[in-house]
Structures are given as C-alpha cells and as structure tokens.
Design a protein around this motif. Structure first.
Motif, short mmCIF file in Angstrom:
data_model
loop_
_atom_site.label_atom_id
_atom_site.label_comp_id
_atom_site.label_asym_id
_atom_site.label_seq_id
_atom_site.Cartn_x
_atom_site.Cartn_y
_atom_site.Cartn_z
N SER A 12 11.57 -32.79 23.31
CA SER A 12 10.15 -32.61 23.62
C SER A 12 9.39 -31.93 22.50
O SER A 12 8.15 -31.99 22.45
CB SER A 12 9.99 -31.79 24.90
OG SER A 12 10.34 -30.44 24.70
N GLY A 13 10.10 -31.25 21.60
CA GLY A 13 9.44 -30.57 20.49
C GLY A 13 8.90 -29.21 20.86
O GLY A 13 8.00 -28.70 20.18
N GLY A 14 9.42 -28.62 21.92
CA GLY A 14 8.97 -27.28 22.30
C GLY A 14 7.53 -27.26 22.73
O GLY A 14 7.14 -27.85 23.74
N ALA A 39 5.09 -28.81 21.58
CA ALA A 39 4.47 -30.14 21.57
C ALA A 39 4.57 -30.81 22.93
O ALA A 39 3.69 -31.56 23.35
CB ALA A 39 5.13 -31.02 20.51
N ALA A 40 5.66 -30.54 23.65
CA ALA A 40 5.87 -31.03 25.01
C ALA A 40 5.59 -32.52 25.13
O ALA A 40 4.83 -32.96 26.00
CB ALA A 40 5.01 -30.24 25.99
N ASP A 41 6.21 -33.32 24.28
CA ASP A 41 6.02 -34.77 24.31
C ASP A 41 7.15 -35.40 25.12
O ASP A 41 8.30 -35.40 24.70
CB ASP A 41 6.01 -35.34 22.89
CG ASP A 41 5.51 -36.77 22.83
OD1 ASP A 41 5.95 -37.58 23.67
OD2 ASP A 41 4.69 -37.08 21.94
N MET A 42 6.80 -35.95 26.28
CA MET A 42 7.81 -36.48 27.19
C MET A 42 8.53 -37.70 26.62
O MET A 42 9.70 -37.95 26.92
CB MET A 42 7.19 -36.82 28.54
CG MET A 42 8.20 -37.06 29.64
SD MET A 42 7.44 -37.46 31.24
CE MET A 42 6.54 -35.94 31.56
N ARG A 43 7.88 -38.48 25.77
CA ARG A 43 8.52 -39.66 25.19
C ARG A 43 9.72 -39.26 24.34
O ARG A 43 10.80 -39.84 24.45
CB ARG A 43 7.53 -40.45 24.34
CG ARG A 43 6.35 -41.05 25.11
CD ARG A 43 5.41 -41.71 24.13
NE ARG A 43 4.98 -40.75 23.11
CZ ARG A 43 4.59 -41.07 21.88
NH1 ARG A 43 4.62 -42.33 21.48
NH2 ARG A 43 4.20 -40.14 21.02
N TYR A 44 9.52 -38.26 23.48
CA TYR A 44 10.60 -37.80 22.62
C TYR A 44 11.68 -37.10 23.43
O TYR A 44 12.87 -37.18 23.11
CB TYR A 44 10.06 -36.87 21.53
CG TYR A 44 9.27 -37.59 20.46
CD1 TYR A 44 9.88 -37.99 19.27
CD2 TYR A 44 7.92 -37.88 20.64
CE1 TYR A 44 9.17 -38.66 18.29
CE2 TYR A 44 7.20 -38.54 19.66
CZ TYR A 44 7.82 -38.94 18.49
OH TYR A 44 7.10 -39.61 17.52
N ALA A 45 11.28 -36.41 24.51
CA ALA A 45 12.25 -35.74 25.38
C ALA A 45 13.16 -36.77 26.04
O ALA A 45 14.39 -36.61 26.07
CB ALA A 45 11.50 -34.93 26.45
N ALA A 46 12.56 -37.86 26.55
CA ALA A 46 13.35 -38.91 27.18
C ALA A 46 14.25 -39.59 26.16
O ALA A 46 15.43 -39.88 26.45
CB ALA A 46 12.43 -39.92 27.84
N ALA A 47 13.73 -39.84 24.96
CA ALA A 47 14.51 -40.53 23.93
C ALA A 47 15.74 -39.72 23.53
O ALA A 47 16.84 -40.28 23.35
CB ALA A 47 13.64 -40.80 22.71
N CYS A 48 15.58 -38.41 23.41
CA CYS A 48 16.71 -37.57 23.01
C CYS A 48 17.77 -37.57 24.11
O CYS A 48 18.98 -37.60 23.83
CB CYS A 48 16.23 -36.14 22.73
SG CYS A 48 17.48 -35.10 21.94
N THR A 49 17.35 -37.55 25.37
CA THR A 49 18.30 -37.59 26.48
C THR A 49 19.04 -38.93 26.50
O THR A 49 20.26 -38.98 26.71
CB THR A 49 17.58 -37.37 27.82
OG1 THR A 49 16.87 -36.12 27.78
CG2 THR A 49 18.56 -37.34 28.97
N ILE A 50 18.32 -40.03 26.29
CA ILE A 50 18.94 -41.36 26.26
C ILE A 50 19.94 -41.46 25.12
O ILE A 50 21.06 -41.98 25.29
CB ILE A 50 17.87 -42.45 26.15
CG1 ILE A 50 17.04 -42.51 27.44
CG2 ILE A 50 18.50 -43.81 25.87
CD1 ILE A 50 15.83 -43.41 27.34
N ASN A 51 19.56 -40.97 23.93
CA ASN A 51 20.48 -41.00 22.79
C ASN A 51 21.75 -40.20 23.09
O ASN A 51 22.85 -40.58 22.68
CB ASN A 51 19.80 -40.45 21.54
CG ASN A 51 18.77 -41.41 20.98
OD1 ASN A 51 18.85 -42.62 21.19
ND2 ASN A 51 17.79 -40.88 20.26
#
Length: 462
Positions: free
Chosen positions: A177-179, A181-193
């Motif tokens: 999420s970037g702390g 920045a709280a970006d849900m797209r990047y949060a989801a992507a990191c979990t999927i990876n």
C-alpha cells in the motif's frame, strides 16, 4: 456539451425542441418527468460515444452519471407475457478460476463505525477460492494472517520497490500500500505476488472486500441462514453479537460481527485464536455460497443481479470480476454443482516459539500442488461421464432397431440390453444376461451407485 450541462435557463423560457408542458417550472406529471429524464440520458450517452474516442476521463464520468439517472422499472409479476432472458454465458468457460479474496480492516467512513478508528491499511482475512474448470467443485483455502512467510519484493506507489523480507502474511498488503500513500491497488498486487510465489498457484482474479461490503452482500441475499451447534456470545468489549444454538438468520451487521469476533464463549471463542476464527469464517462462507448458488437465487434474474450489484458496489476487483455480466455467467455455470462439493480447507500450520505466529506445515504444498493441477480433494463427488456403449449412443434395442425382436424371438432371445447379439459363451441362451457382470464395450454397464446422503458441515442448515 459543456453548455448543455452548465447553462442555467430562466423558468418558462422557450427551449427549441422541448414540448411546452415540459418547460414549466411547475411539477409535471410522472410520464412527462420520465420523458425529460430519458432526454437527458440519451443526450449524455451520445456525448459519451463521441468523447470515448479520445479516452478522456470526463467521458467516463459522464457515462456513470448517465447510468445513475436511469429509472429502472422492475415489472416482475405485473406483465403476464414476458420474454425469458437468455442464460448468461461463462466468460471463464473450460478454465479454472483462482480468485483471491482479501478482506481488509481499513477503517474509513462506515467501516470506522463498525470496527473503530484505526490508521493504516492492513489485510485481515485472505481466502483463495478455486473454481474447477469443469464447474463441479469449489475449494476455499484460508490463509492465516499470522503466518510467517517470505514476502517478495513489490512495486510501490512512488515507483520504488520494497525489499524482500520474512514477516507476517498480512504485512504484504500493508507493505504494498505504500504506507501513507494507502494505495489499495499496490496493496492487492503485493499480496497476490506473495500468494503466487508461495503456492505455485497463479491467481487469475482478485477482489478486496471492506467490512461494510459484507453487510451489503448479506442484506441483498435476505440474510444468511446458519444452524449453530451451540450458542455464541461475543465479549461485549470487542464484538456485539449473541446467537442461540440452532437456526439463525444473520443480517449484514450480525454477519460482520460473526466474522470479526475473536473472544467470548461458544464455537471456539474461548481460545481467542485467529485459527479458530478461520473455522467460523469458513462456516459462514460455506453457508453463503450455498445460498448464492441455490435455485432460489439463480432462478430469479432480478435477485441475482441485485446481489451482484450489491457485491460489486462494495469491493475493489479486477476488470473481469467487476463486470456484472461476467459474474452472472460464472454463477450460472455453477448452478448444477452439488453443494457438497463446496470444500473448505485451512492451511495446516504449527505454532512458532513466539506464541504469536504460525508456520505452514510441509503437507501444505500438497494442497496447492493439487489446486495448480485443478485436481479435486478426496471428498468431492464427481459426476462420471456416460459410457460409450450406453443404449442411447449405440442405437438402442428398441422396436425396429438393431438387435430388436427380429434378432432373437419375441422377447429378444439371445440379445443383451444394448441390442447386440450375445455369443453362446456369454449368454445363457434364454435371457441374454451376461456372465460375471462383464462390461466390455457395447455390453451392459453396472448402474452408478447413488451417492450417500451428504453429511452437512457444522453450521450448515439442511
């Protein structure tokens, strides 16, 4: 187009092309107001078509504004002769679906009213939902959030990359999420990876569900029916929920408390464990999936789309899952699946020395290897295909067919059920019954045994 949306005209001014009775500032009859609404919608739609060619953000905004103005008229029960809607098509046909559901404890807006105000963006419950390519079974694998795992490097909202590290599984969502920045797209992507790298299963689709999203879905279903083996009472300091043993119908607010509660009495609450909570969550998910895939829901297109709209309106998902038609088609493809073939699986773990985290047991790899190969668990009951020598495929032994009465007397004589002549060694010469239950191609096949009655999982009503 801007003049149309922004210009304010005096009441009663003559507007070319608009009927006089529609220009008055007075309240108009309903059919007149509907005409004006459709005029606005059609104009907006024409504008959208023109501007979409340039890919402008304003065009997308205009489209959603136009759609929101449409007055949907549900005439179910009012019109005696209607055209039946076509069955929706499955966009994922003949392919397995690996859907990663990520529940979050983001405390924004109404979510803060549910769980209290807490800063940051974290994942809570994460489930890998595998839908088989033949649409005969679904397996839901819950991943404990406190699992200590290797988190890979992830892209961050500011363009940098995080360093790989070992930590709790749910930290991947927060890292991505970037702390601030709280970006849900990047949060989801990191979990999927993280899931892809750990399991070898490729996540094909995803959805992020907030707490208030669960409420909307459950209420659209009309509540979720559960039959509890014992009473459940949450600790009032952390969750407001009290359910008696036996049948209960959970509304949206009760459901979210059932999913969140960790302390209290009944159904493992005495343990205060996240692993015990996973068992309760799987109990609820099983009941919800059964209800979603029931004839009561799928046979009612209006109810189905209301449910889909409630779900899609309260989560963040990839484009394929965010399409109501796609979801309807996928659900429709599962309409004949045996409900017993919805299987709940928890990742086997063992406690770490710190007492606060867990590690995956070696047999975990067997679960994910099987899912990657689209192979069902042992307790799934699969339909077997019709044998190639069945009467329906061999021309049959009916009147006038090959092997009929003309081949062996009035009662068929020395012919078997498939209408093929039996040899002297294979028949008793009178009844045409085969010896030793032989079932070579074109010969009678033993009927399939009826599946044993389903033993309902805990919490599921008959």
């Amino acid at each position: 187009m801007s003049d149309f949306w922004t210009e304010v005209r005096p009441v009663g001014e003559i507007i070319p092309g608009v009927p006089r009775h529609a220009r008055s500032g007075e309240r108009q009859p309903r059919h007149v107001r509907s005409w004006r609404k459709m005029f606005v919608v059609r104009t907006a739609a024409m504008s959208v078509i023109g501007t979409l060619a340039f890919g402008s953000a304003a065009a997308a905004t205009a489209y959603h504004n136009a759609i929101s103005q449409i007055d949907v008229q549900d005439l179910d029960g009012l019109v005696t002769e209607v055209v039946e809607p076509k069955d929706p098509s499955d966009p994922f046909k003949d392919e397995p679906v690996n859907l990663l559901l990520m529940g979050t404890d983001i405390r924004d807006g109404s979510n803060a009213d549910i769980g209290g105000v807490v800063d940051g963006m974290r994942s809570d419950t994460t489930m890998l939902v595998h839908i088989s390519a033949d649409r005969q079974w679904i397996e839901v694998v819950s991943i404990p959030r406190d699992s200590m795992l290797a988190i890979p490097a992830c892209e961050l909202p500011d363009g940098s990359r995080s360093a790989p590290y070992t930590g709790r599984f749910n930290s991947a969502f927060s890292t991505g999420s970037g702390g601030a920045a709280a970006d849900m797209r990047y949060a989801a992507a990191c979990t999927i990876n993280t899931v892809n790298s750990l399991t070898g299963v490729t996540v094909s689709n995803h959805a992020v569900v907030k707490m208030n999203g669960v409420i909307d879905v459950v209420d659209a279903l009309g509540g979720v029916r559960m039959c509890l083996p014992e009473a459940l009472h949450g600790d009032p300091r952390s969750a407001r929920i009290d359910l008696e043993a036996g049948e209960n119908r959970l509304d949206g607010k009760t459901a979210i408390q059932f999913l969140r509660v960790r302390k209290g009495t009944g159904l493992g609450l005495e343990m205060g464990s996240d692993l015990a909570r996973i068992e309760r969550q799987q109990m609820f998910i099983n009941a919800t999936l059964r209800q979603m895939l029931s004839a009561e829901t799928l046979a009612d297109p209006t109810k189905t789309y209301r449910l889909i709209n409630a779900a899609l309106g309260s989560l963040s998902a990839d484009p394929a899952i965010a399409n109501p038609g796609n979801v309807a088609g996928l659900a429709w493809s599962l309409r004949q699946m045996e409900k017993r073939n919805i299987v709940m699986t928890a990742v086997p773990v063992y406690d770490n020395a710190d007492g606060a985290t867990v590690s995956w047991s070696p047999e975990t790899s067997e679960i994910f290897d099987r899912l990657a190969a689209d192979e069902p668990p042992e307790d799934v009951v699969l339909e077997t295909p019709e044998p190639s020598g069945s009467p329906s495929e061999s021309g049959g032994a009916g009147p006038g067919g090959e092997g009929g009465a003309d081949d062996g007397g009035p009662d068929g004589g020395a012919t078997d059920q498939a209408g093929e002549a039996a040899t002297e060694e294979e028949s008793d010469g009178a009844t045409g019954d085969t010896t030793d239950g032989a079932s070579d191609e074109g010969r009678p096949v033993e009927p399939k045994p009826s599946p044993s009655p389903e033993v309902l999982p805990e919490g599921i009503c008959a």
